[in-house]
Design an enzyme around this catalytic site. Sequence first.
Site, PDB file in Angstrom:
ATOM      1  N   ASP A  83      -0.395 -43.934 -29.238  1.00 45.10           N
ATOM      2  CA  ASP A  83      -0.438 -44.439 -27.719  1.00 45.10           C
ATOM      3  C   ASP A  83      -0.774 -46.090 -27.830  1.00 45.10           C
ATOM      4  OD1 ASP A  83       0.157 -44.436 -25.098  1.00 45.10           O
ATOM      5  OD2 ASP A  83      -2.150 -44.317 -24.644  1.00 45.10           O
ATOM      6  N   ARG A 290     -24.354 -28.879 -23.582  1.00 49.10           N
ATOM      7  CA  ARG A 290     -23.250 -27.739 -23.659  1.00 49.10           C
ATOM      8  C   ARG A 290     -23.176 -27.443 -21.854  1.00 49.10           C
ATOM      9  NH1 ARG A 290     -25.537 -23.714 -27.718  1.00 49.10           N
ATOM     10  NH2 ARG A 290     -27.469 -24.579 -26.866  1.00 49.10           N
TER      11      ARG A 290
HETATM   12  P1  13P Z   1      -3.508 -44.026 -16.636  1.00 47.30           P
HETATM   13  O1  13P Z   1      -4.328 -45.128 -16.718  1.00 47.30           O
HETATM   14  O2  13P Z   1      -2.709 -44.319 -15.357  1.00 47.30           O
HETATM   15  O3  13P Z   1      -4.017 -42.746 -16.964  1.00 47.30           O
HETATM   16  O4  13P Z   1      -2.016 -44.178 -17.953  1.00 47.30           O
HETATM   17  C1  13P Z   1      -2.503 -43.835 -19.039  1.00 47.30           C
HETATM   18  C2  13P Z   1      -1.369 -44.531 -20.029  1.00 47.30           C
HETATM   19  O5  13P Z   1      -0.461 -44.792 -19.783  1.00 47.30           O
HETATM   20  C3  13P Z   1      -1.696 -43.991 -21.439  1.00 47.30           C
HETATM   21  O6  13P Z   1      -0.893 -44.998 -22.264  1.00 47.30           O
HETATM   22  O1  G3H Z   2      -3.075 -46.796 -21.769  1.00 44.18           O
HETATM   23  C1  G3H Z   2      -4.047 -46.792 -22.533  1.00 44.18           C
HETATM   24  C2  G3H Z   2      -4.828 -45.548 -22.552  1.00 44.18           C
HETATM   25  O2  G3H Z   2      -5.381 -44.975 -21.317  1.00 44.18           O
HETATM   26  C3  G3H Z   2      -5.667 -45.396 -23.707  1.00 44.18           C
HETATM   27  O3  G3H Z   2      -6.788 -46.258 -23.329  1.00 44.18           O
HETATM   28  O4  G3H Z   2      -7.127 -47.926 -25.231  1.00 44.18           O
HETATM   29  O5  G3H Z   2      -9.165 -47.151 -23.585  1.00 44.18           O
HETATM   30  O6  G3H Z   2      -8.229 -45.676 -25.464  1.00 44.18           O
HETATM   31  P1  G3H Z   2      -7.828 -46.687 -24.446  1.00 44.18           P
HETATM   32 ZN    ZN Z   3       0.091 -46.795 -21.393  1.00 42.03          ZN
END
Ligand code: 13P
Ligand code: G3H
Ligand code: ZN
Length: 341
Positions: A83, A290
Amino acid sequence: MPLMTTRPMFDLAYDGGFAVGAFNVNNMEITQGIVEACAAEKSPLILQISKGARKYANMRYLKHIIDAAVEDHPDLPIAIHLDHGDTIDLVKACLTDGFTSVMIDGSHHPYEENVRLTAEVVKTAHPAGVLVEAELGILGGIEEHVVGLKAEEYEKNVEKFLTDPSQAADFWKRTGVDSLAIAIGTSHGAYKFKHEAKLAMGRIEQTMKTCPGLPLVMHGSSSVPREFIDLINKYGGNMPNAMGVPEDQIHAAVTKYGVCKVNIDTDLRLALTAKIREVFATKPAEFDPRNYLGPGREAIIGMVRRKLHMLNSAGKAEAVIQQWQKLGKPLPIFYAKAGRV
Ligand code: 13P
Ligand code: G3H
Ligand code: ZN
């Protein structure tokens, strides 16, 4: 062992009236919560990992947690996705780790640099059988800060930052990307809007026309359900003015306009946090992890099941597996090289 690329998922989602949920994982409980929910709903899923998640959990641990989830659910179609990747080096590390899909997010760069970076990632990932998602346009929440904008400035001029459908066609042609994240007014995090959100459905419609066959992705798609914010605030939290994307608008973007992948992270964080806060507040003597992480995991299961219905992906696992088999079970070459088959 249906660990797969997103190809068979998008083949069916494109005109099948559903989208695949892409949920962010950072630890064991979150991963288990997502996978349990998808198993209960017989839904395909994408487990996505950010650069921050790799750093927090140590990729070696995450890899084994995900492998355990895949092993535990041999009938569940699962893709593993990077991501918001930002460099070629990070993409290469993910290929070595056996990801089946990567995102390169060059949306904060000038257009030509976004094209160059994305094309380079496609050239690197495709020979390994790995699919690539890119992004065009600027979302609110986090990305506007990257390009030096204040939240109010972004919200006032949002039209300017939305994806341009004709530029999307040029981008697709020049990069060969497999899916595209578009800016249609969604935003990352728990504080998405000051006023009621109204997604720019027209941009989806137009981009579907200028880029026929290209799966579209919605980031920033948490709904920030009021009842979870209320629970957090009731049990000692402080999240005033949190606001998300209404679920009916996401449902319409998927079922009426054809979005294929929907990213959700914030709502999982809210579910986990609300439950842990409740346990701490109502059972102050509790100190066994837990007994708060377990209820937190249950809350994630509930949240993800709700999302799978919103995305209309419940019950689609079997069809995706059949499509995967029809395609000849394509798995990234790097997954095999990583010794994980
Ligand atoms: P949200 O912050 O709306 O959950 O979006 C997550 C996202 O786009 C991760 O790439
Ligand atoms: O879009 C971003 C995701 O919510 C991931 O967030 O970079 O804090 O792991 P992060
Ligand atoms: Zn995102």
